[in-house]
Design a protein around this motif. Structure first.
Motif, mmCIF file in Angstrom:
data_model
loop_
_atom_site.group_PDB
_atom_site.id
_atom_site.type_symbol
_atom_site.label_atom_id
_atom_site.label_comp_id
_atom_site.label_asym_id
_atom_site.label_seq_id
_atom_site.Cartn_x
_atom_site.Cartn_y
_atom_site.Cartn_z
ATOM 1 N N ASP A 82 35.586 48.713 46.131
ATOM 2 C CA ASP A 82 34.508 47.912 45.552
ATOM 3 C C ASP A 82 34.981 47.192 44.294
ATOM 4 N N GLN A 83 35.735 47.896 43.475
ATOM 5 C CA GLN A 83 36.235 47.295 42.245
ATOM 6 C C GLN A 83 37.183 46.134 42.551
ATOM 7 N N ALA A 84 37.956 46.258 43.632
ATOM 8 C CA ALA A 84 38.887 45.205 44.012
ATOM 9 C C ALA A 84 38.207 44.100 44.817
ATOM 10 N N ASN A 115 39.700 44.605 53.399
ATOM 11 C CA ASN A 115 39.780 43.148 53.540
ATOM 12 C C ASN A 115 38.928 42.468 52.481
ATOM 13 N N ALA A 116 39.392 41.324 52.006
ATOM 14 C CA ALA A 116 38.635 40.548 51.028
ATOM 15 C C ALA A 116 37.490 39.821 51.710
ATOM 16 N N ALA A 117 36.526 39.404 50.900
ATOM 17 C CA ALA A 117 35.393 38.652 51.430
ATOM 18 C C ALA A 117 35.860 37.310 51.962
ATOM 19 N N ARG A 118 35.036 36.717 52.795
ATOM 20 C CA ARG A 118 35.392 35.431 53.388
ATOM 21 C C ARG A 118 35.653 34.395 52.287
ATOM 22 N N GLY A 119 36.759 33.662 52.435
ATOM 23 C CA GLY A 119 37.117 32.652 51.446
ATOM 24 C C GLY A 119 37.984 33.191 50.324
ATOM 25 N N LEU A 120 38.219 34.496 50.297
ATOM 26 C CA LEU A 120 39.052 35.111 49.266
ATOM 27 C C LEU A 120 40.300 35.724 49.907
ATOM 28 N N THR A 121 41.341 35.880 49.110
ATOM 29 C CA THR A 121 42.598 36.461 49.589
ATOM 30 C C THR A 121 43.040 37.544 48.627
ATOM 31 N N GLY A 155 45.791 41.159 42.826
ATOM 32 C CA GLY A 155 44.436 40.680 42.563
ATOM 33 C C GLY A 155 43.883 39.908 43.741
ATOM 34 N N THR A 156 42.700 39.346 43.542
ATOM 35 C CA THR A 156 42.010 38.602 44.598
ATOM 36 C C THR A 156 41.917 37.142 44.196
ATOM 37 N N ALA A 157 42.471 36.267 45.037
ATOM 38 C CA ALA A 157 42.479 34.831 44.765
ATOM 39 C C ALA A 157 41.344 34.165 45.526
#
Length: 279
Positions: free
Chosen positions: A165-167, A174-180, A211-213
């Protein structure tokens, strides 16, 4: 990294052989005695023959020297584009097999242990380690058999829901849609702390991006410096991890660089493949 070495050589001057020497040949004179035997034509002087021989040998030596110092012509250029090859490990012997995407079959040597430690550091701090399904494969490939169950439990607890959740990741990592989500480790160097034919302790100095881009990310991608310490054991004809630890640094001073956009980071992560490492 460009090389500052310059290659050059002193050109050897070649002396010119000039001045055509003329040798007069004195014809035999007619005998004044009509009954005397005619004089025989004198043979060429042995000294002259020796001089000519030396000159011939000198010319041959100069020609040989010129030939040996003349660079060979480069091979003709080909119109076909040069084929690209994936980066390969260069251990002794080379590591050319993988399991779960991780190199295996390392040499039973200090070099092999360092190579294994570098590759295992990349796997243990990767984005895949956060995915429960892939994490199990990584653990079974990297760790000795009698430590697999313990390490799976520890990692499942460390990378549980609170961490995901923190990440900004879902339950499958997996990241949310539109994120990497990016987690890529780059070993800078390795150091053997201790080594024997059955056990080894290796430190791996690492840097990486994590991190998450993407637009709206609450966990922007940043870089980090840390050192992994891996205790290895020779098992199943390969080096396997028995335990590992991680500490911060050594970290250099951050360079004054313009920060890239989230889109640029995402594109770079997608276009630039990772490496396998050997030493």
């Amino acid at each position: 990294m460009s090389s500052d070495d310059q290659y050059g050589g002193s050109g050897a001057g070649h002396g010119e052989i000039g001045g055509t020497g003329q040798t007069r040949t004195r014809l035999p004179e007619s005998s004044s005695d009509p009954h005397g035997s005619p004089r025989r034509t004198p043979r060429a002087s042995r000294g002259l023959i020796a001089v000519v021989g030396v000159v011939v040998l000198l010319i041959a030596a100069i020609a040989f020297a010129n030939q040996s110092h003349t660079p060979q012509d480069p091979p003709p250029a080909s119109d076909k584009p040069q084929a690209t090859n994936p980066t390969a490990a260069t251990g002794v012997p080379p590591v050319d097999t993988k399991s779960a995407g991780i190199p295996k079959g390392f040499a039973r040597s200090e070099q092999g242990a360092q190579s294994a430690a570098a590759n295992y550091s990349v796997a243990l701090v990767s984005a895949d380690i956060l995915k429960p399904g892939v994490r199990s494969q990584i653990v079974r490939q990297v760790f000795v058999t009698d430590k697999v169950a313990e390490l799976e439990t520890r990692l499942d607890r460390a990378y549980g829901k609170a961490f995901l959740d923190q990440a900004g990741l879902d339950a499958n990592g997996n990241a949310a849609r539109g994120l990497t989500y990016i987690s890529r480790t780059v070993p800078v160097g390795t150091k053997t702390v201790s080594y024997s034919e059955t056990t080894a302790t290796v430190e791996v100095w690492c840097t990486g991006v994590f991190g998450t881009a993407g637009i709206g990310s609450n966990n922007p991608v940043s870089n980090d410096w840390f050192t992994m310490t891996l205790t290895l054991r020779w098992a199943d004809n390969d080096w396997k991890v028995e335990s590992f630890a991680q500490k911060d640094g050594p970290a250099p001073v951050n360079a004054d660089r313009l920060i890239s956009t989230a889109e640029e980071i995402s594109k770079a992560a997608a276009e630039f493949g990772g490496f396998t490492y050997a030493r």
